[in-house]
Write an enzyme that holds these catalytic residues in place. Sequence first.
Site, PDB file in Angstrom:
ATOM      1  N   ARG A  73      -0.159 -18.679  21.310  1.00 38.57           N
ATOM      2  CA  ARG A  73       1.167 -18.876  20.708  1.00 38.57           C
ATOM      3  C   ARG A  73       1.982 -17.575  20.803  1.00 38.57           C
ATOM      4  O   ARG A  73       1.489 -16.552  21.300  1.00 38.57           O
ATOM      5  CB  ARG A  73       1.034 -19.310  19.244  1.00 38.57           C
ATOM      6  CG  ARG A  73       0.470 -18.211  18.376  1.00 38.57           C
ATOM      7  CD  ARG A  73       0.453 -18.611  16.915  1.00 38.57           C
ATOM      8  NE  ARG A  73       0.356 -17.436  16.072  1.00 38.57           N
ATOM      9  CZ  ARG A  73      -0.073 -17.443  14.827  1.00 38.57           C
ATOM     10  NH1 ARG A  73      -0.469 -18.577  14.279  1.00 38.57           N
ATOM     11  NH2 ARG A  73      -0.096 -16.332  14.132  1.00 38.57           N
ATOM     12  N   GLY A  74       3.192 -17.633  20.277  1.00 36.84           N
ATOM     13  CA  GLY A  74       4.029 -16.437  20.140  1.00 36.84           C
ATOM     14  C   GLY A  74       4.246 -15.703  21.451  1.00 36.84           C
ATOM     15  O   GLY A  74       4.448 -16.299  22.517  1.00 36.84           O
ATOM     16  N   LEU A  77      -0.979   1.726   1.217  1.00 36.52           N
ATOM     17  CA  LEU A  77      -2.314   2.344   1.294  1.00 36.52           C
ATOM     18  C   LEU A  77      -3.014   2.361  -0.063  1.00 36.52           C
ATOM     19  O   LEU A  77      -4.221   2.114  -0.147  1.00 36.52           O
ATOM     20  CB  LEU A  77      -2.202   3.769   1.852  1.00 36.52           C
ATOM     21  CG  LEU A  77      -3.535   4.485   2.077  1.00 36.52           C
ATOM     22  CD1 LEU A  77      -4.382   3.771   3.130  1.00 36.52           C
ATOM     23  CD2 LEU A  77      -3.313   5.932   2.506  1.00 36.52           C
ATOM     24  N   TYR A 114      -1.727  -1.161  10.452  1.00 38.11           N
ATOM     25  CA  TYR A 114      -1.086  -1.680  11.682  1.00 38.11           C
ATOM     26  C   TYR A 114      -0.464  -0.542  12.493  1.00 38.11           C
ATOM     27  O   TYR A 114      -0.651  -0.448  13.716  1.00 38.11           O
ATOM     28  CB  TYR A 114      -0.026  -2.703  11.269  1.00 38.11           C
ATOM     29  CG  TYR A 114       0.639  -3.424  12.412  1.00 38.11           C
ATOM     30  CD1 TYR A 114      -0.013  -4.454  13.096  1.00 38.11           C
ATOM     31  CD2 TYR A 114       1.950  -3.116  12.795  1.00 38.11           C
ATOM     32  CE1 TYR A 114       0.620  -5.131  14.135  1.00 38.11           C
ATOM     33  CE2 TYR A 114       2.579  -3.789  13.831  1.00 38.11           C
ATOM     34  CZ  TYR A 114       1.915  -4.797  14.495  1.00 38.11           C
ATOM     35  OH  TYR A 114       2.549  -5.463  15.524  1.00 38.11           O
ATOM     36  N   LYS A 143      -1.485   0.563  16.303  1.00 36.81           N
ATOM     37  CA  LYS A 143      -0.548   0.496  17.425  1.00 36.81           C
ATOM     38  C   LYS A 143      -0.292   1.889  18.020  1.00 36.81           C
ATOM     39  O   LYS A 143      -0.066   2.026  19.226  1.00 36.81           O
ATOM     40  CB  LYS A 143       0.750  -0.176  16.986  1.00 36.81           C
ATOM     41  CG  LYS A 143       0.565  -1.660  16.596  1.00 36.81           C
ATOM     42  CD  LYS A 143      -0.006  -2.473  17.743  1.00 36.81           C
ATOM     43  CE  LYS A 143       0.003  -3.968  17.477  1.00 36.81           C
ATOM     44  NZ  LYS A 143      -0.546  -4.754  18.596  1.00 36.81           N
ATOM     45  N   THR A 203       9.651 -14.481  16.272  1.00 39.61           N
ATOM     46  CA  THR A 203       8.422 -15.283  16.336  1.00 39.61           C
ATOM     47  C   THR A 203       8.163 -15.841  14.934  1.00 39.61           C
ATOM     48  O   THR A 203       8.883 -15.522  13.989  1.00 39.61           O
ATOM     49  CB  THR A 203       7.195 -14.435  16.738  1.00 39.61           C
ATOM     50  OG1 THR A 203       7.004 -13.422  15.741  1.00 39.61           O
ATOM     51  CG2 THR A 203       7.359 -13.791  18.100  1.00 39.61           C
TER      52      THR A 203
HETATM   53  P1  NAD Z   1       1.135 -14.125  16.633  1.00 44.39           P
HETATM   54  O1  NAD Z   1       0.468 -13.952  15.321  1.00 44.39           O
HETATM   55  O2  NAD Z   1       2.155 -15.212  16.765  1.00 44.39           O
HETATM   56  O3  NAD Z   1       0.039 -14.346  17.786  1.00 44.39           O
HETATM   57  C1  NAD Z   1      -1.108 -13.558  17.872  1.00 44.39           C
HETATM   58  C2  NAD Z   1      -2.185 -14.342  18.584  1.00 44.39           C
HETATM   59  O4  NAD Z   1      -3.353 -13.508  18.625  1.00 44.39           O
HETATM   60  C3  NAD Z   1      -2.571 -15.623  17.835  1.00 44.39           C
HETATM   61  O5  NAD Z   1      -2.634 -16.722  18.737  1.00 44.39           O
HETATM   62  C4  NAD Z   1      -3.933 -15.291  17.269  1.00 44.39           C
HETATM   63  O6  NAD Z   1      -4.786 -16.422  17.095  1.00 44.39           O
HETATM   64  C5  NAD Z   1      -4.476 -14.307  18.304  1.00 44.39           C
HETATM   65  N1  NAD Z   1      -5.574 -13.511  17.764  1.00 44.39           N
HETATM   66  C6  NAD Z   1      -5.611 -12.865  16.570  1.00 44.39           C
HETATM   67  N2  NAD Z   1      -6.817 -12.300  16.385  1.00 44.39           N
HETATM   68  C7  NAD Z   1      -7.552 -12.577  17.493  1.00 44.39           C
HETATM   69  C8  NAD Z   1      -8.875 -12.269  17.880  1.00 44.39           C
HETATM   70  N3  NAD Z   1      -9.704 -11.591  17.077  1.00 44.39           N
HETATM   71  N4  NAD Z   1      -9.316 -12.723  19.068  1.00 44.39           N
HETATM   72  C9  NAD Z   1      -8.495 -13.437  19.892  1.00 44.39           C
HETATM   73  N5  NAD Z   1      -7.234 -13.768  19.560  1.00 44.39           N
HETATM   74  C10 NAD Z   1      -6.767 -13.339  18.370  1.00 44.39           C
HETATM   75  O7  NAD Z   1       1.742 -12.699  16.979  1.00 44.39           O
HETATM   76  P2  NAD Z   1       2.967 -12.290  17.940  1.00 44.39           P
HETATM   77  O8  NAD Z   1       4.157 -12.069  17.090  1.00 44.39           O
HETATM   78  O9  NAD Z   1       3.060 -13.221  19.095  1.00 44.39           O
HETATM   79  O10 NAD Z   1       2.461 -10.845  18.432  1.00 44.39           O
HETATM   80  C11 NAD Z   1       1.736 -10.635  19.640  1.00 44.39           C
HETATM   81  C12 NAD Z   1       1.468  -9.148  19.785  1.00 44.39           C
HETATM   82  O11 NAD Z   1       2.704  -8.438  19.723  1.00 44.39           O
HETATM   83  C13 NAD Z   1       0.609  -8.565  18.668  1.00 44.39           C
HETATM   84  O12 NAD Z   1      -0.233  -7.569  19.192  1.00 44.39           O
HETATM   85  C14 NAD Z   1       1.632  -7.963  17.721  1.00 44.39           C
HETATM   86  O13 NAD Z   1       1.073  -6.940  16.947  1.00 44.39           O
HETATM   87  C15 NAD Z   1       2.651  -7.439  18.716  1.00 44.39           C
HETATM   88  N6  NAD Z   1       3.990  -7.246  18.143  1.00 44.39           N
HETATM   89  C16 NAD Z   1       4.748  -8.299  17.703  1.00 44.39           C
HETATM   90  C17 NAD Z   1       6.025  -8.065  17.191  1.00 44.39           C
HETATM   91  C18 NAD Z   1       6.935  -9.175  16.707  1.00 44.39           C
HETATM   92  O14 NAD Z   1       8.073  -8.896  16.302  1.00 44.39           O
HETATM   93  N7  NAD Z   1       6.507 -10.438  16.725  1.00 44.39           N
HETATM   94  C19 NAD Z   1       6.515  -6.757  17.121  1.00 44.39           C
HETATM   95  C20 NAD Z   1       5.713  -5.713  17.579  1.00 44.39           C
HETATM   96  C21 NAD Z   1       4.465  -5.978  18.099  1.00 44.39           C
END
Ligand code: NAD
Length: 469
Positions: A241-242, A318, A374, A378, A410
Amino acid sequence: MADRYLSFTGTAPGRFLTRRFGLPQPAPLRRWSPEHPELDGGTLLLTAGKSELDLSCLRADASDRPAAVVLDATGVRDVDGLAEVHAALHPVVRSVAAGGRVVVLGAPLDAGTPLGTGSSPGARTPLDAGPPRGADSSLGAGSLGAGASLGARDHHRAAAQQALEGFIRSLGKEIGRGRTVNLVRTADGPAAESTLRFLLSPRSAYVSGQVIGVGAGPVTAPADPARPLAGRTALVTGGARGIGAAVAETLARDGAHVVVLDVPGAEADARRVAGRLGGTALALDITAADAGARIAAALPDGLDVLIHNAGVTRDRRLVNMPADRWSSVLDVNLASVLRTTDALLAAGTLKAGGRIVATASIAGIAGNAGQTNYGASKAGIIGLVRALAPRALAEHGVTVNAVAPGFIETKMTAAIPLFIREAGRRMNSLAQGGLPVDVAETTAWLAHPASGAVNGQVVRVCGQSLLGA
Ligand code: NAD
């Protein structure tokens, strides 16, 4: 979640009110689509200083209303040279079309690099010559030029070249109308072609204020430019997803066979995404100690593109954060990335010419209250990328880069309370959130066979977020 403010500011009353009250005025971004694959208009090529950069890859066509302006400032050596930057761009910036691009080319800042002296020494392969797959093992993130020592006045050049960063970041904040401004540091024009193509296209709509270093070639031109990843296998963790699903979709569009990895609890979604793309699903918790071995076993023919996208948040200040909240985030977002990368490189699963793209975040650059776990995870990704990139390229022919998303629309960001969400959306030069496809397009550029000279870079996909800028 729809951005109603963006829709409102597109109406006549919306434009009137936002102008009247000095409110942000986001312009709708034109993204890539099959019907709209290029910017609408020509590219104007300008030069400041005496440049020796080979820019024959650029099709420059002067136009009254260019969609893009490329300024080659690699030859800028001093403050007088910066006056040429002003003289070149001052008269044309206003005429750049809405949604257009300004790209400044700067010389590498490597301490050992003779700045502004043109191409790096060593063999270079033209993009369309199609050399064998695999990168030159002598090239890495720190190999942007030869190891000559700095001359007596090179601090003047260094100052002038560094000045370009403050320049593009400031211009990015004032240019408006959905236009972006980026800086590419390179001494090798042909090696920068894939990067210029990306930045000068609708694919980079949400990338602004970035400084991207491009090393020297050779780079591999794809046989079919429309499907550059044809015949390659890509694995996307958290692809159900996402952002991960958008990355899977974009890599499949570019011709890759995509393996969509996600936790067993998300297997149905992973299968749905994979099924739609003609790929395969892999139900696996990436934190499993043997995850690397299981991926290697599932991919006996090897892997070309590894996208570390899976990520979680467990926010708390924290003082209130128990150890399990800390370690679960560090384990998914960082430790598993380190473990699987090590395992897949050691097993030889990642082939020469391969690509690793890891997902950082602006929270890892700027920090965020309630996200010590987090933010640490990162920032750790950034450390991993910078340290591993030269070695992975030298020993395995694999590039390692990171994308650092900002506010992306998202489910995760839709859950943020209204006022904080609105602030997150507007606090960037484009005054709007990005879409998952913006991260996906950036990932696809880094995964491109012709991006072999882009290594060790952390590229923010944040519309030039004011956080950590
Ligand atoms: P999301 O929560 O919609 O999707 C994350 C996906 O990772 C999910 O499908 C989940 O099941 C999977 N996942 C989680 N733990 C897992 C594991 N142990 N093994 C396998 N799969 C696992 O998140 P998103 O918003 O699509 O974010 C995707 C990436 O982008 C992440 O690394 C997030 O930290 C990073 N990010 C997102 C944003 C944002 O604004 N959405 C901003 C900065 C960084």
